[in-house]
Structure formats: C-alpha cells, structure tokens
Scaffold this motif. Sequence first.
Motif, PDB file in Angstrom:
ATOM      1  N   VAL A  58      59.836  70.972  53.378  1.00 35.68           N
ATOM      2  CA  VAL A  58      60.683  70.732  54.541  1.00 35.68           C
ATOM      3  C   VAL A  58      59.770  70.235  55.658  1.00 35.68           C
ATOM      4  O   VAL A  58      58.778  70.894  55.987  1.00 35.68           O
ATOM      5  N   LEU A  59      60.104  69.078  56.206  1.00 36.95           N
ATOM      6  CA  LEU A  59      59.291  68.503  57.268  1.00 36.95           C
ATOM      7  C   LEU A  59      60.021  68.625  58.602  1.00 36.95           C
ATOM      8  O   LEU A  59      61.208  68.339  58.691  1.00 36.95           O
ATOM      9  N   THR A  60      59.292  69.048  59.613  1.00 41.31           N
ATOM     10  CA  THR A  60      59.798  69.090  60.973  1.00 41.31           C
ATOM     11  C   THR A  60      58.779  68.342  61.833  1.00 41.31           C
ATOM     12  O   THR A  60      57.678  68.042  61.359  1.00 41.31           O
ATOM     13  N   PRO A  61      59.096  68.059  63.086  1.00 38.63           N
ATOM     14  CA  PRO A  61      58.114  67.363  63.917  1.00 38.63           C
ATOM     15  C   PRO A  61      56.795  68.114  64.096  1.00 38.63           C
ATOM     16  O   PRO A  61      55.757  67.502  64.325  1.00 38.63           O
ATOM     17  N   ARG A  62      56.800  69.426  63.959  1.00 42.18           N
ATOM     18  CA  ARG A  62      55.581  70.212  64.191  1.00 42.18           C
ATOM     19  C   ARG A  62      55.138  71.037  62.988  1.00 42.18           C
ATOM     20  O   ARG A  62      54.264  71.889  63.120  1.00 42.18           O
ATOM     21  N   ALA A  63      55.739  70.772  61.813  1.00 36.96           N
ATOM     22  CA  ALA A  63      55.375  71.609  60.657  1.00 36.96           C
ATOM     23  C   ALA A  63      55.749  70.948  59.342  1.00 36.96           C
ATOM     24  O   ALA A  63      56.639  70.104  59.282  1.00 36.96           O
ATOM     25  N   VAL A  64      55.059  71.376  58.311  1.00 46.37           N
ATOM     26  CA  VAL A  64      55.469  71.126  56.940  1.00 46.37           C
ATOM     27  C   VAL A  64      55.576  72.504  56.302  1.00 46.37           C
ATOM     28  O   VAL A  64      54.662  73.322  56.396  1.00 46.37           O
ATOM     29  N   ILE A  65      56.733  72.778  55.707  1.00 47.51           N
ATOM     30  CA  ILE A  65      56.991  74.070  55.093  1.00 47.51           C
ATOM     31  C   ILE A  65      57.247  73.826  53.611  1.00 47.51           C
ATOM     32  O   ILE A  65      58.161  73.087  53.251  1.00 47.51           O
ATOM     33  N   VAL A  66      56.416  74.424  52.773  1.00 50.01           N
ATOM     34  CA  VAL A  66      56.585  74.297  51.338  1.00 50.01           C
ATOM     35  C   VAL A  66      57.217  75.593  50.845  1.00 50.01           C
ATOM     36  O   VAL A  66      56.655  76.676  51.000  1.00 50.01           O
ATOM     37  N   GLN A  67      58.414  75.455  50.278  1.00 51.78           N
ATOM     38  CA  GLN A  67      59.154  76.610  49.776  1.00 51.78           C
ATOM     39  C   GLN A  67      59.043  76.659  48.261  1.00 51.78           C
ATOM     40  O   GLN A  67      59.185  75.641  47.588  1.00 51.78           O
ATOM     41  N   VAL A  68      58.801  77.862  47.766  1.00 50.81           N
ATOM     42  CA  VAL A  68      58.564  78.070  46.345  1.00 50.81           C
ATOM     43  C   VAL A  68      59.458  79.209  45.864  1.00 50.81           C
ATOM     44  O   VAL A  68      59.573  80.237  46.546  1.00 50.81           O
ATOM     45  N   PRO A  69      60.078  79.075  44.686  1.00 53.75           N
ATOM     46  CA  PRO A  69      60.867  80.188  44.168  1.00 53.75           C
ATOM     47  C   PRO A  69      59.970  81.370  43.800  1.00 53.75           C
ATOM     48  O   PRO A  69      58.815  81.172  43.381  1.00 53.75           O
ATOM     49  N   PRO A  70      60.467  82.593  43.960  1.00 56.02           N
ATOM     50  CA  PRO A  70      59.645  83.782  43.676  1.00 56.02           C
ATOM     51  C   PRO A  70      59.068  83.815  42.258  1.00 56.02           C
ATOM     52  O   PRO A  70      57.962  84.308  42.059  1.00 56.02           O
ATOM     53  N   GLU A  71      59.789  83.265  41.289  1.00 51.10           N
ATOM     54  CA  GLU A  71      59.296  83.276  39.904  1.00 51.10           C
ATOM     55  C   GLU A  71      57.991  82.476  39.787  1.00 51.10           C
ATOM     56  O   GLU A  71      57.088  82.860  39.048  1.00 51.10           O
ATOM     57  N   ALA A  72      57.903  81.378  40.501  1.00 44.93           N
ATOM     58  CA  ALA A  72      56.685  80.560  40.469  1.00 44.93           C
ATOM     59  C   ALA A  72      55.519  81.303  41.096  1.00 44.93           C
ATOM     60  O   ALA A  72      54.387  81.229  40.613  1.00 44.93           O
ATOM     61  N   VAL A  73      55.803  82.029  42.156  1.00 48.21           N
ATOM     62  CA  VAL A  73      54.744  82.804  42.823  1.00 48.21           C
ATOM     63  C   VAL A  73      54.167  83.838  41.868  1.00 48.21           C
ATOM     64  O   VAL A  73      52.950  84.007  41.783  1.00 48.21           O
ATOM     65  N   MET A  74      55.021  84.509  41.123  1.00 51.40           N
ATOM     66  CA  MET A  74      54.542  85.530  40.176  1.00 51.40           C
ATOM     67  C   MET A  74      53.724  84.891  39.058  1.00 51.40           C
ATOM     68  O   MET A  74      52.715  85.468  38.639  1.00 51.40           O
ATOM     69  N   ARG A  75      54.100  83.698  38.619  1.00 53.09           N
ATOM     70  CA  ARG A  75      53.291  82.999  37.606  1.00 53.09           C
ATOM     71  C   ARG A  75      51.922  82.656  38.154  1.00 53.09           C
ATOM     72  O   ARG A  75      50.904  82.821  37.481  1.00 53.09           O
ATOM     73  N   TRP A  76      51.870  82.159  39.386  1.00 53.70           N
ATOM     74  CA  TRP A  76      50.594  81.810  40.009  1.00 53.70           C
ATOM     75  C   TRP A  76      49.707  83.045  40.134  1.00 53.70           C
ATOM     76  O   TRP A  76      48.523  83.002  39.853  1.00 53.70           O
ATOM     77  N   ALA A  77      50.291  84.136  40.585  1.00 60.34           N
ATOM     78  CA  ALA A  77      49.516  85.346  40.851  1.00 60.34           C
ATOM     79  C   ALA A  77      48.989  85.966  39.561  1.00 60.34           C
ATOM     80  O   ALA A  77      47.955  86.650  39.588  1.00 60.34           O
ATOM     81  N   SER A  78      49.665  85.729  38.450  1.00 64.37           N
ATOM     82  CA  SER A  78      49.237  86.366  37.199  1.00 64.37           C
ATOM     83  C   SER A  78      48.352  85.453  36.343  1.00 64.37           C
ATOM     84  O   SER A  78      47.914  85.867  35.277  1.00 64.37           O
ATOM     85  N   SER A  79      48.076  84.238  36.803  1.00 69.01           N
ATOM     86  CA  SER A  79      47.248  83.332  35.990  1.00 69.01           C
ATOM     87  C   SER A  79      45.877  83.137  36.620  1.00 69.01           C
ATOM     88  O   SER A  79      45.605  83.509  37.721  1.00 69.01           O
TER      89      SER A  79
END
Length: 79
Positions: A58-79
């Motif tokens: 998500v792009l705004t004039p003062r930010a870029v926000i990258v949203q990730v589903p919780p399932e992906a976060v758990m995969r990242w954290a466990s690898s």
Amino acid sequence: MKLRLQFNSIRLRLKRSEVEQFAQTGRLEEKIFLGTGGDEIFHYVLESTGAVSTTKAVLTPRAVIVQVPPEAVMRWASS
C-alpha cells in the motif's frame, strides 16, 4: 530492516532478530528523515494482517506499507 526499490519491486531485508520480533508483534517500522521538518518523514512498514490473503503493498504519500498474511509470517519465522 532495509528497504530496496528496484524497477517494479519492493524488497525488505530483515535480520534474524527482526524476523523474530515481527513474528511476535506483527509489525516492523522504519523511518527515513527527508528534511528538518517533522512532516518530512517517510515510513516503511511491514505488517501482518488477516485482511490480506497474499502479500500486498500500500503506497501513501509518506509511506509504503507491505501487508503479509499471518500464515506467511509463521513460515518465515520457522525457516
């Protein structure tokens, strides 16, 4: 967390400790100070949210926000 913009891609590079923090809190944020005023700050944010089913930027004039589903976060954290 490092931000890299190249061509049509956004890349966030996290240290292992940041991945662990992200898995626990669901959010990481960094700021880039672009000038001397308080409103001259650019934010880049990585957040876990059940509101998305795939990674989304998500792009705004003062930010870029990258949203990730919780399932992906758990995969990242466990690898």
